[in-house]
Motif scaffolding. Structure first.
Motif, PDB file in Angstrom:
ATOM      1  N   SER A 114       0.830  -1.197   0.000  1.00  0.00           N
ATOM      2  CA  SER A 114       0.000   0.000   0.000  1.00  0.00           C
ATOM      3  C   SER A 114       0.865   1.248   0.000  1.00  0.00           C
ATOM      4  O   SER A 114       1.992   1.261   0.500  1.00  0.00           O
ATOM      5  CB  SER A 114      -0.904   0.009   1.242  1.00  0.00           C
ATOM      6  N   GLN A 115       0.303   2.338  -0.549  1.00  0.00           N
ATOM      7  CA  GLN A 115       1.033   3.597  -0.637  1.00  0.00           C
ATOM      8  C   GLN A 115       1.090   4.348   0.691  1.00  0.00           C
ATOM      9  O   GLN A 115       1.759   5.364   0.799  1.00  0.00           O
ATOM     10  CB  GLN A 115       0.365   4.507  -1.685  1.00  0.00           C
ATOM     11  N   VAL A 116       0.371   3.868   1.699  1.00  0.00           N
ATOM     12  CA  VAL A 116       0.331   4.582   2.975  1.00  0.00           C
ATOM     13  C   VAL A 116       0.664   3.657   4.126  1.00  0.00           C
ATOM     14  O   VAL A 116       0.399   2.468   4.097  1.00  0.00           O
ATOM     15  CB  VAL A 116      -1.058   5.205   3.221  1.00  0.00           C
ATOM     16  N   ASP A 117       1.286   4.231   5.158  1.00  0.00           N
ATOM     17  CA  ASP A 117       1.586   3.517   6.384  1.00  0.00           C
ATOM     18  C   ASP A 117       0.775   4.171   7.486  1.00  0.00           C
ATOM     19  O   ASP A 117       1.001   5.320   7.837  1.00  0.00           O
ATOM     20  CB  ASP A 117       3.076   3.608   6.698  1.00  0.00           C
ATOM     21  N   THR A 118      -0.189   3.439   8.038  1.00  0.00           N
ATOM     22  CA  THR A 118      -1.078   4.035   9.025  1.00  0.00           C
ATOM     23  C   THR A 118      -0.942   3.397  10.407  1.00  0.00           C
ATOM     24  O   THR A 118      -1.814   3.508  11.237  1.00  0.00           O
ATOM     25  CB  THR A 118      -2.534   3.909   8.565  1.00  0.00           C
ATOM     26  N   LYS A 130      -9.183   7.793 -15.838  1.00  0.00           N
ATOM     27  CA  LYS A 130      -8.344   7.583 -14.663  1.00  0.00           C
ATOM     28  C   LYS A 130      -9.184   7.628 -13.385  1.00  0.00           C
ATOM     29  O   LYS A 130      -8.961   6.870 -12.438  1.00  0.00           O
ATOM     30  CB  LYS A 130      -7.248   8.645 -14.595  1.00  0.00           C
ATOM     31  N   LEU A 131     -10.157   8.543 -13.356  1.00  0.00           N
ATOM     32  CA  LEU A 131     -11.031   8.682 -12.193  1.00  0.00           C
ATOM     33  C   LEU A 131     -11.827   7.407 -11.959  1.00  0.00           C
ATOM     34  O   LEU A 131     -11.894   6.884 -10.835  1.00  0.00           O
ATOM     35  CB  LEU A 131     -11.973   9.866 -12.395  1.00  0.00           C
ATOM     36  N   ALA A 132     -12.439   6.891 -13.003  1.00  0.00           N
ATOM     37  CA  ALA A 132     -13.218   5.659 -12.885  1.00  0.00           C
ATOM     38  C   ALA A 132     -12.330   4.494 -12.484  1.00  0.00           C
ATOM     39  O   ALA A 132     -12.670   3.692 -11.612  1.00  0.00           O
ATOM     40  CB  ALA A 132     -13.923   5.365 -14.204  1.00  0.00           C
ATOM     41  N   SER A 133     -11.160   4.391 -13.106  1.00  0.00           N
ATOM     42  CA  SER A 133     -10.248   3.289 -12.810  1.00  0.00           C
ATOM     43  C   SER A 133      -9.725   3.359 -11.381  1.00  0.00           C
ATOM     44  O   SER A 133      -9.612   2.342 -10.690  1.00  0.00           O
ATOM     45  CB  SER A 133      -9.075   3.298 -13.796  1.00  0.00           C
ATOM     46  N   ALA A 134      -9.406   4.581 -10.915  1.00  0.00           N
ATOM     47  CA  ALA A 134      -8.892   4.751  -9.560  1.00  0.00           C
ATOM     48  C   ALA A 134      -9.920   4.327  -8.527  1.00  0.00           C
ATOM     49  O   ALA A 134      -9.597   3.667  -7.530  1.00  0.00           O
ATOM     50  CB  ALA A 134      -8.484   6.207  -9.329  1.00  0.00           C
ATOM     51  N   ALA A 135     -11.176   4.704  -8.762  1.00  0.00           N
ATOM     52  CA  ALA A 135     -12.239   4.353  -7.820  1.00  0.00           C
ATOM     53  C   ALA A 135     -12.488   2.857  -7.823  1.00  0.00           C
ATOM     54  O   ALA A 135     -12.424   2.184  -6.793  1.00  0.00           O
ATOM     55  CB  ALA A 135     -13.511   5.109  -8.174  1.00  0.00           C
ATOM     56  N   LEU A 136     -12.763   2.311  -9.001  1.00  0.00           N
ATOM     57  CA  LEU A 136     -13.188   0.924  -9.092  1.00  0.00           C
ATOM     58  C   LEU A 136     -12.054  -0.051  -8.848  1.00  0.00           C
ATOM     59  O   LEU A 136     -12.276  -1.169  -8.387  1.00  0.00           O
ATOM     60  CB  LEU A 136     -13.811   0.680 -10.471  1.00  0.00           C
ATOM     61  N   GLY A 137     -10.818   0.368  -9.150  1.00  0.00           N
ATOM     62  CA  GLY A 137      -9.692  -0.519  -8.940  1.00  0.00           C
ATOM     63  C   GLY A 137      -9.320  -0.707  -7.488  1.00  0.00           C
ATOM     64  O   GLY A 137      -8.486  -1.557  -7.167  1.00  0.00           O
ATOM     65  N   ILE A 173      -6.119   8.173  -2.444  1.00  0.00           N
ATOM     66  CA  ILE A 173      -4.944   8.788  -3.057  1.00  0.00           C
ATOM     67  C   ILE A 173      -5.093   8.876  -4.572  1.00  0.00           C
ATOM     68  O   ILE A 173      -4.867   9.923  -5.191  1.00  0.00           O
ATOM     69  CB  ILE A 173      -3.677   7.989  -2.681  1.00  0.00           C
ATOM     70  N   GLU A 174      -5.486   7.778  -5.194  1.00  0.00           N
ATOM     71  CA  GLU A 174      -5.546   7.736  -6.653  1.00  0.00           C
ATOM     72  C   GLU A 174      -6.690   8.588  -7.208  1.00  0.00           C
ATOM     73  O   GLU A 174      -6.566   9.171  -8.291  1.00  0.00           O
ATOM     74  CB  GLU A 174      -5.644   6.293  -7.124  1.00  0.00           C
ATOM     75  N   MET A 175      -7.811   8.661  -6.479  1.00  0.00           N
ATOM     76  CA  MET A 175      -8.912   9.514  -6.926  1.00  0.00           C
ATOM     77  C   MET A 175      -8.490  10.982  -6.931  1.00  0.00           C
ATOM     78  O   MET A 175      -8.740  11.717  -7.890  1.00  0.00           O
ATOM     79  CB  MET A 175     -10.124   9.349  -6.000  1.00  0.00           C
ATOM     80  N   SER A 176      -7.841  11.430  -5.842  1.00  0.00           N
ATOM     81  CA  SER A 176      -7.433  12.838  -5.770  1.00  0.00           C
ATOM     82  C   SER A 176      -6.358  13.146  -6.804  1.00  0.00           C
ATOM     83  O   SER A 176      -6.325  14.240  -7.372  1.00  0.00           O
ATOM     84  CB  SER A 176      -6.942  13.186  -4.359  1.00  0.00           C
ATOM     85  N   ASN A 177      -5.479  12.199  -7.069  1.00  0.00           N
ATOM     86  CA  ASN A 177      -4.462  12.402  -8.098  1.00  0.00           C
ATOM     87  C   ASN A 177      -5.078  12.501  -9.493  1.00  0.00           C
ATOM     88  O   ASN A 177      -4.633  13.281 -10.331  1.00  0.00           O
ATOM     89  CB  ASN A 177      -3.446  11.256  -8.070  1.00  0.00           C
ATOM     90  N   ALA A 178      -6.107  11.686  -9.735  1.00  0.00           N
ATOM     91  CA  ALA A 178      -6.708  11.625 -11.065  1.00  0.00           C
ATOM     92  C   ALA A 178      -7.322  12.952 -11.490  1.00  0.00           C
ATOM     93  O   ALA A 178      -7.316  13.293 -12.676  1.00  0.00           O
ATOM     94  CB  ALA A 178      -7.773  10.521 -11.113  1.00  0.00           C
ATOM     95  N   ILE A 179      -7.834  13.725 -10.541  1.00  0.00           N
ATOM     96  CA  ILE A 179      -8.467  14.999 -10.905  1.00  0.00           C
ATOM     97  C   ILE A 179      -7.551  16.186 -10.645  1.00  0.00           C
ATOM     98  O   ILE A 179      -7.980  17.338 -10.712  1.00  0.00           O
ATOM     99  CB  ILE A 179      -9.808  15.202 -10.164  1.00  0.00           C
ATOM    100  N   LEU A 220      -5.120  19.879  -2.410  1.00  0.00           N
ATOM    101  CA  LEU A 220      -4.701  18.636  -1.772  1.00  0.00           C
ATOM    102  C   LEU A 220      -4.866  17.459  -2.721  1.00  0.00           C
ATOM    103  O   LEU A 220      -5.893  17.312  -3.387  1.00  0.00           O
ATOM    104  CB  LEU A 220      -5.530  18.383  -0.513  1.00  0.00           C
ATOM    105  N   GLN A 221      -3.855  16.610  -2.774  1.00  0.00           N
ATOM    106  CA  GLN A 221      -3.960  15.373  -3.517  1.00  0.00           C
ATOM    107  C   GLN A 221      -3.008  14.356  -2.915  1.00  0.00           C
ATOM    108  O   GLN A 221      -2.208  14.671  -2.039  1.00  0.00           O
ATOM    109  CB  GLN A 221      -3.658  15.579  -4.995  1.00  0.00           C
ATOM    110  N   GLY A 222      -3.142  13.114  -3.351  1.00  0.00           N
ATOM    111  CA  GLY A 222      -2.267  12.062  -2.862  1.00  0.00           C
ATOM    112  C   GLY A 222      -2.374  11.852  -1.367  1.00  0.00           C
ATOM    113  O   GLY A 222      -3.443  11.935  -0.762  1.00  0.00           O
ATOM    114  N   GLY A 223      -1.217  11.598  -0.736  1.00  0.00           N
ATOM    115  CA  GLY A 223      -1.191  11.333   0.693  1.00  0.00           C
ATOM    116  C   GLY A 223      -1.671  12.494   1.529  1.00  0.00           C
ATOM    117  O   GLY A 223      -2.223  12.307   2.616  1.00  0.00           O
ATOM    118  N   GLU A 224      -1.492  13.738   1.040  1.00  0.00           N
ATOM    119  CA  GLU A 224      -1.944  14.901   1.794  1.00  0.00           C
ATOM    120  C   GLU A 224      -3.472  14.967   1.832  1.00  0.00           C
ATOM    121  O   GLU A 224      -4.065  15.345   2.848  1.00  0.00           O
ATOM    122  CB  GLU A 224      -1.372  16.175   1.192  1.00  0.00           C
ATOM    123  N   ALA A 225      -4.111  14.587   0.727  1.00  0.00           N
ATOM    124  CA  ALA A 225      -5.580  14.539   0.704  1.00  0.00           C
ATOM    125  C   ALA A 225      -6.088  13.492   1.684  1.00  0.00           C
ATOM    126  O   ALA A 225      -7.046  13.724   2.433  1.00  0.00           O
ATOM    127  CB  ALA A 225      -6.076  14.232  -0.708  1.00  0.00           C
TER     128      ALA A 225
END
Length: 424
Positions: A96-100, A276-283, A191-197, A224-229
């Protein structure tokens, strides 16, 4: 149930929490709706079908146990409107792209009920607080295991209790609505949704600093996008009184801005971005088997193609402080009845004056007045809260939208609002 914090709230009616390990993400609500709608709006049915089919090719599906209720029924033609439950899970895939931090079990820390009106002019998104104490109904888990009914359990344990179907059953019990569609999204989808737009513009009234989520924002407007979003949507300690209630309205600031950008900010003119938006959400989602069909998603998107920001209403499910534990909340019976009645009747409604939540304030007045609304109280019945309704027996009168009690908080996507930031 998660361990409870030992520090009680210093504010009446405010649910507060200790500094827990990084548990709850803020989740991008309406991900399927936004992605599939955006593709359809610009590309047409045939291209959208291809795009959604490709995006859903690897999506996992689960059964809710109620698929027969909508089998063969067009999602855009359901009598009384369509209900979709969107759940933000604290699960993460390897890599995953994030460490929580460490997470014990699986929780639905963000749960949104999306109600699309039968005439497709209003989409209501109802957020359920994670700290809401409920009586959980008996349900059948994703694997067929039966979970008995339980009294006084925390709402955000329902996903770990029996999976997506148990969270759906719980919300059906609370609201009286039939919910035949559902989806679960993970951290990386945000992350991917915010990046896509290309990011989302968010107004912040006072600085937000939260070492738990990793957010550090000065007052002003930020893209804001990515990890900051993700960090903004997750932060609880950096917003208002530090409660999950404040976090919900702060999230609505972000989501309203996102929806305005998707609908009217130029995103709809860029086919590449839309895909990209659809793919980010559904993926990054698990869908109910009833929602997993590309054709179903396309029909849903078509039903939403003409909706405007003013027709998208974000609402927090009405709660008051739990008399047994000031760190938790329980349903506000009268306000919840008013909201549920409007949703079940598929009524158009607006929110009352001064309906901003604990974590948001109208843009332009962020530095004036109190940032913490009064504790919700018992209010009028749905019939008492009607504005512009036709008089009984007068067929010529025009029926206007219902105005919900002002103690029910939220905003429309057309309203420009700011996160209050930290008031401590």
């Amino acid at each position: 149930m998660p361990d409870r914090p030992t520090t009680a709230s210093s504010l009446r009616g405010v649910a507060r929490h200790g500094r827990l390990r990084r548990r709850g993400p803020g989740r991008m609500l309406l991900a399927v709706v936004a992605g599939a709608t955006a593709v359809v709006l610009v590309s047409g049915v045939s291209v959208a079908a291809i795009a959604v089919r490709t995006a859903t090719s690897g999506v996992q599906t689960v059964s809710l146990g109620n698929e027969s209720e909508v089998q063969g029924v067009d999602i855009s033609a359901i009598e009384g409107g369509a209900n979709i439950l969107l759940v933000g899970s604290d699960e993460r895939d390897q890599g995953s792209q994030v460490d929580t931090g460490q997470v014990e079990g699986v929780r639905n820390d963000v749960t949104i009920l999306a109600h699309l009106s039968a005439d497709h002019t209003q989409l209501t998104a109802v957020s359920f607080p994670r700290d809401l104490m409920i009586d959980a109904p008996e349900c059948v888990g994703d694997d067929g295991q039966v979970f008995p009914a339980e009294s006084y359990v925390q709402f955000n344990t329902t996903l770990g209790r029996g999976g997506l179907s148990c969270t759906v059953k719980t919300v059906e019990t609370l609201t009286g609505l039939a919910i035949p569609y559902a989806g679960k999204i993970t951290f990386d989808g945000v992350i991917e949704m915010s990046n896509a737009i290309g990011g989302v513009d968010v107004c912040v009234a006072s600085p937000i600093r939260d070492t738990d989520s990793g957010i550090d924002l000065s007052a002003g407007t930020h893209t804001l996008q990515g990890g900051e979003a993700l960090a903004f949507l997750r932060t609880r300690h950096g917003v208002g009184d530090g409660s999950d209630i404040a976090r919900i309205s702060s999230q609505q600031v972000f989501l309203s801005s996102m929806m305005r950008k998707i609908i009217s900010g130029g995103t709809l003119g860029d086919v590449t971005t839309l895909y990209k938006l659809a793919s980010a959400a559904l993926g990054n989602m698990t869908l109910s088997s009833s929602l997993g069909s590309p054709d179903t998603l396309v029909r849903l998107a078509l039903a939403l193609k003409d909706i405007q920001p003013s027709g998208i209403v974000f609402v927090q499910y009405p709660v008051v402080a739990d008399p047994r534990d000031s760190n938790r909340v329980v349903e506000s019976p009268t306000d919840a009845a008013a909201l549920n009645a409007a949703l079940n009747a598929d009524e158009k409604f607006t929110l009352g004056d001064d309906s901003a939540g604990r974590g948001s304030v109208t843009d332009g007045s962020a530095t004036t007045g109190s940032t913490t609304p009064a504790t919700p109280a018992e209010t009028t019945t749905p019939s008492d809260a009607t504005s512009g309704s036709a008089a009984p027996g007068d067929p010529t009168a025009t029926t206007g939208p219902t105005t919900l009690p002002s103690t029910i908080t939220g905003q429309s996507a057309a309203e420009a609002t700011c996160s209050v930031g930290s008031s401590r």
